[in-house]
Structure formats: structure tokens, C-alpha cells
Design a protein around this motif. Structure first.
Motif, short mmCIF file in Angstrom:
data_model
loop_
_atom_site.label_atom_id
_atom_site.label_comp_id
_atom_site.label_asym_id
_atom_site.label_seq_id
_atom_site.Cartn_x
_atom_site.Cartn_y
_atom_site.Cartn_z
N LEU A 156 -6.94 6.51 -0.31
CA LEU A 156 -5.61 6.91 0.57
C LEU A 156 -5.16 5.74 1.01
N GLY A 158 -3.06 2.21 0.30
CA GLY A 158 -2.96 1.15 -0.88
C GLY A 158 -3.06 -0.36 -0.42
N ALA A 187 1.56 -2.91 3.88
CA ALA A 187 0.86 -2.63 5.16
C ALA A 187 1.47 -1.87 6.26
N GLU A 188 0.63 -1.18 7.18
CA GLU A 188 1.05 -0.82 8.07
C GLU A 188 1.82 -1.90 9.15
N ASP A 194 -4.94 -0.33 8.10
CA ASP A 194 -5.11 -0.14 6.71
C ASP A 194 -6.47 -0.76 6.59
N LYS A 203 -4.83 10.20 6.88
CA LYS A 203 -4.30 11.20 5.84
C LYS A 203 -5.53 12.19 5.62
N1 HSE Z 1 -0.02 1.24 5.00
C1 HSE Z 1 -0.26 2.32 4.01
C2 HSE Z 1 -0.83 1.98 2.79
C3 HSE Z 1 1.23 2.85 3.84
O1 HSE Z 1 -1.21 0.74 2.57
O2 HSE Z 1 -1.30 2.81 1.98
C4 HSE Z 1 1.31 4.01 3.05
O3 HSE Z 1 1.05 5.19 3.92
#
Ligand code: HSE
Length: 429
Positions: A156, A158, A187-188, A194, A203
Motif C-alpha cells: 500500500l 509506493g 514520498a509523504e 512511508d 490505508k
Molecule cells: N507516500 C505515499 C506512497 C503516497 O508512497 O505510497 C500515496 O499515498
């Protein structure tokens, strides 16, 4: 016409705006809905964006979007808990429908927000909150409505998947891969979300609400990250026929739920093991469908914008009396969490041991004491100062027994440092 107001014109906001402008006619042809962005708010109104904003559309004040009489749907894309929570509540009080990509907010305050929306007779769309461009929320709410779901296996996040893929396939260092993911915009704002599994846990809470019809609190999700993954374990995993992934797993058995996000090994023959790079995937087992698999880009401007647009179009349709989607359970149903005591999975263990006769029997003796049986062992590599790595795969064991056995083995004089243990998720193929 349905008027859309966007709060937060960052990566996802720009993607959403672009799609709604570029594909205005396409969307109208496909859905019969005439949808226009009429207001956008961002605290940084001047920053260059590769979109041409219509005259007079931009403001620094979120309130102007929420209170604009031409805005039917407020799209919240600023992320974080506050002020996003305040804006969404204001929008709902103003009888606006809301679309959000805010997984942290829904995981923490979903109960309150869905209850408020139901009271005001409006909806909250959140397709973009989980797995970017994959139409997953719709698939669970709509496509799988005739199923009881008791197993979710997800990749979930990335960013962490990108990092693990680069470490596995290219031998890249953790730090370099994280830097690349940040540069690519996956990235967040705070990348610890992350790499420590927090974003994926947010999620997973959302998926559990839909799939298991109940609310799981973040503190009940066992959460671990990828920062301590050693390349040597990636290599051993490969030798045993596994890949290491940051896996989000939710299981329901006898009304008890187990929810975890942590690095785990998955067999290479499982389709989830080949989900690489920034891609996300979710494997859901319905009791009628059997296994189903959803795959796609889990982050990025246009993939996530596409999910936002899908909610907007859906809402536009339902605002005009189209049939409702199956409802989102707003208030928690009482379902208990299952503790690690009752959860049986196989484990990978790695010890750094003195290379001398009898060591293996000491280790296996401790495992036997804790009722853990061994399925295979390898000892490889060259001696470093008289020590060698020993790798063991176990049969199913409880988490508590595993922890106790590991601590006892680490106390043996022939063992150096802290051992490593990684869960193995066979993935219910
Ligand atoms: N930072 C999140 C990820 C972005 O890497 O999946 C999507 O929610």
C-alpha cells in the motif's frame, strides 16, 4: 453544471485540475455530467504550476472555497489532520459533498466524519486515499458487495515498495533509494510515514472499514517499517524462494481481526511478490469470488487525480438522484483484535553464530523449548572472526513464542548480537 472547489493545489490537486480541464468533454460524453472547477485554494498562490488557472479562480483562503455558492463538491487535498479536519467539517456543515485523498484523517477520524456526513445527508468520497490510481474503494464497496471478505494482503505504500525494489534488484542502498523516491514526488511530506509503515497502516484501516465493516484504530495495527532491512536478508530470502515486501495484512477469523503492516517474506510464486517500484497492489479474498487482485500506480499527480475525478463524477451522478453506493459503516462495530498469541505463521530467523560443533543443536534446542519446529536451515558465507550466519525457516509459530525463543537464543554465549526474525506470509493462493 456541477461546481468543484479544490483546497490544496499541490501534486494531486494539480493532477485533478488538469484532468477535469483537459477531459471536460470526454467526461461529459462518458457520464453526461458537466463538471467545472470553479474555485481553488492554496496558501501559496504564486508558486509556478504547469497548469493555466482560469482568471479569478485562485485564493489563499480555504473558507472562500467552502462558502462559494457555485461549489457543490469540496475536494480536500492538503493532507494531515488539521486544518483538513476543520475544513471538511465546515464543508459538510455547509451541505457540500466532500472528496478527499486524506488517509491519515480518515484512519484517525473516519467514524466522526462519516457520521457527520450521514447526518447532513452528504457523502465523503475517498477513492484517492488508498492506492492512488487503482479503483479499489469502488471495487470493494460495489464490485465485492456480495461477498464476505476475510483476507486482505496489500502493498500500500509506493515509496517503501520503490526502496525495497531498488535494494532487491539493483543492490541500491536504502538512503539512495529513499532520496530517489522523494525526488520523484511519491514520498509523504514526512517520509517516516512511508518507511515506518504508518502511511500503509492508515490505508489498511480504511480498507478494513469497507471490507470487514468495522473500525480498527491505528494503535491496534501492529506497525513496523523497512529501515532495518539488511541486504543480506533480501539475499537469503531469494535463496529460499521469497521476496521481502512491506506487507499490509488483515485477517478476520471468528469475528476477530488481525491487522499488521511490516516487512514480511512472500513466496516468489505469489503475484504480490512481483509488484515492484512505485506500484501498489491489493489481493482480496472474497468468499464467493475467491482471490481477486488490483494493481496500479499508488501515488503521483495524475493517477491519484484520476481517483479524485472518479469520486467527483460518481457524486455528480448521485446528486442528481442516481442510485447510492452501498453505505460506508460510519460507527465502529465491536470486533475484537486477535493478538499475536493466536496468530500462527512461519518465520525466517537469522543468527550470527560461532562456527563450532554443537551450535546448531543449542539453537534448535531453544526453538523446541518454545514449541517451534524447523522447516529448513542454511549456513553460508565465509567466517568473519569465527562467526557465520545461520538461517532457519520455521513452521507456523505464535508471535510470542517466536519473540521468547529469539531472546533466549540471543542470550546464548555462542550467538553474537541481535538476531533477525521476519514473518512469512504465504498469501492464501
Ligand atoms: N507516500 C505515499 C506512497 C503516497 O508512497 O505510497 C500515496 O499515498
Amino acid at each position: 453544471m456541477i461546481g468543484v472547489g479544490i483546497i490544496g493545489l499541490g501534486t494531486v490537486g494539480i493532477g485533478t485540475y488538469k484532468i477535469l480541464e483537459q477531459y471536460h468533454s470526454l467526461i461529459k460524453d462518458k457520464s453526461g455530467q458537466d463538471i467545472r472547477v470553479v474555485k481553488c485554494a492554496d496558501i501559496d498562490t504564486k508558486r509556478p504550476r504547469d497548469i493555466s488557472l482560469k482568471q479569478g479562480i485562485m485564493t489563499a483562503e480555504a473558507r472562500e472555497v467552502i462558502e462559494c455558492k457555485d461549489v457543490d463538491i469540496v475536494v480536500e487535498l492538503i493532507g494531515g489532520i488539521e486544518p483538513a479536519n476543520e475544513y471538511i467539517r465546515m464543508a459538510i456543515q455547509n451541505k457540500k459533498w466532500v472528496v478527499t485523498a486524506n488517509k491519515a484523517l480518515l484512519a484517525e477520524k473516519g467514524d466522526e466524519l462519516f457520521t457527520l456526513a450521514a447526518k447532513q445527508n452528504v457523502e465523503i468520497g475517498f477513492e484517492a486515499s488508498v492506492c492512488g490510481g487503482i479503483p479499489l474503494i469502488k471495487a470493494i464497496r460495489d464490485g465485492l458487495v456480495g461477498n464476505r471478505i476475510n483476507y486482505i494482503l496489500g502493498i500500500l505504500n509506493g515509496t517503501s515498495n520503490y526502496i525495497l525494489t531498488k535494494m532487491t534488484l539493483e543492490g541500491m542502498s536504502f538512503e539512495k533509494a529513499l532520496e530517489e523516491a522523494q525526488r520523484l514526488g511519491f514520498a509523504e511530506a514526512d517520509p517516516t510515514f512511508d518507511v515506518e509503515g504508518i502511511d500503509a497502516a492508515h490505508k489498511l484501516c480504511i480498507l478494513i472499514r469497507l471490507a470487514f465493516q468495522c473500525h480498527v484504530k491505528m494503535r491496534d495495527v501492529v506497525t513496523g517499517g523497512i529501515t532495518k532491512i539488511d541486504p543480506i536478508d533480501i539475499e537469503f530470502a531469494r535463496e529460499f524462494g521469497y521476496r521481502i515486501k512491506l506487507l499490509a495484512v488483515a485477517k478476520e477469523e471468528n469475528e476477530k481481526i488481525e491487522a499488521r503492516v511490516e516487512p514480511a517474506m512472500i513466496p516468489v510464486v505469489h503475484p504480490m511478490s512481483n509488484v515492484d517500484g512505485v506500484y501498489n497492489a491489493v489481493y482480496i479474498v472474497g468468499d464467493k469470488t475467491g482471490p481477486t487482485l488490483y494493481y496500479g500506480k499508488g501515488a503521483g499527480s495524475e493517477p491519484t487525480g484520476s481517483a479524485v475525478v472518479s469520486d467527483i463524477v460518481d457524486m455528480a451522478y448521485r446528486m442528481r438522484g442516481g442510485s447510492p453506493l452501498p453505505k460506508i459503516p460510519s460507527v465502529s462495530k465491536a470486533k475484537k483484535m486477535r493478538s499475536g498469541e493466536k496468530s500462527f505463521v512461519p518465520y525466517y530467523m537469522r543468527f550470527t553464530a560461532k562456527d563450532r560443533p554443537g551450535v546448531l543443536s543449542k539453537v534448535s534446542g531453544v526453538l523446541a523449548e518454545y514449541n517451534i519446529s524447523i522447516s529448513s536451515v542454511i549456513q553460508k558465507g565465509r567466517k568473519e572472526n569465527g562467526y557465520v550466519p545461520i538461517v532457519i525457516l520455521t513452521h507456523e509459530a505464535t508471535e510470542q513464542n517466536l519473540k521468547n525463543a529469539k531472546a533466549a537464543i540471543d542470550r546464548l554465549a555462542v550467538i553474537k548480537g541481535e538476531s533477525v526474525s521476519i514473518r512469512i506470509e504465504e498469501g492464501r493462493l
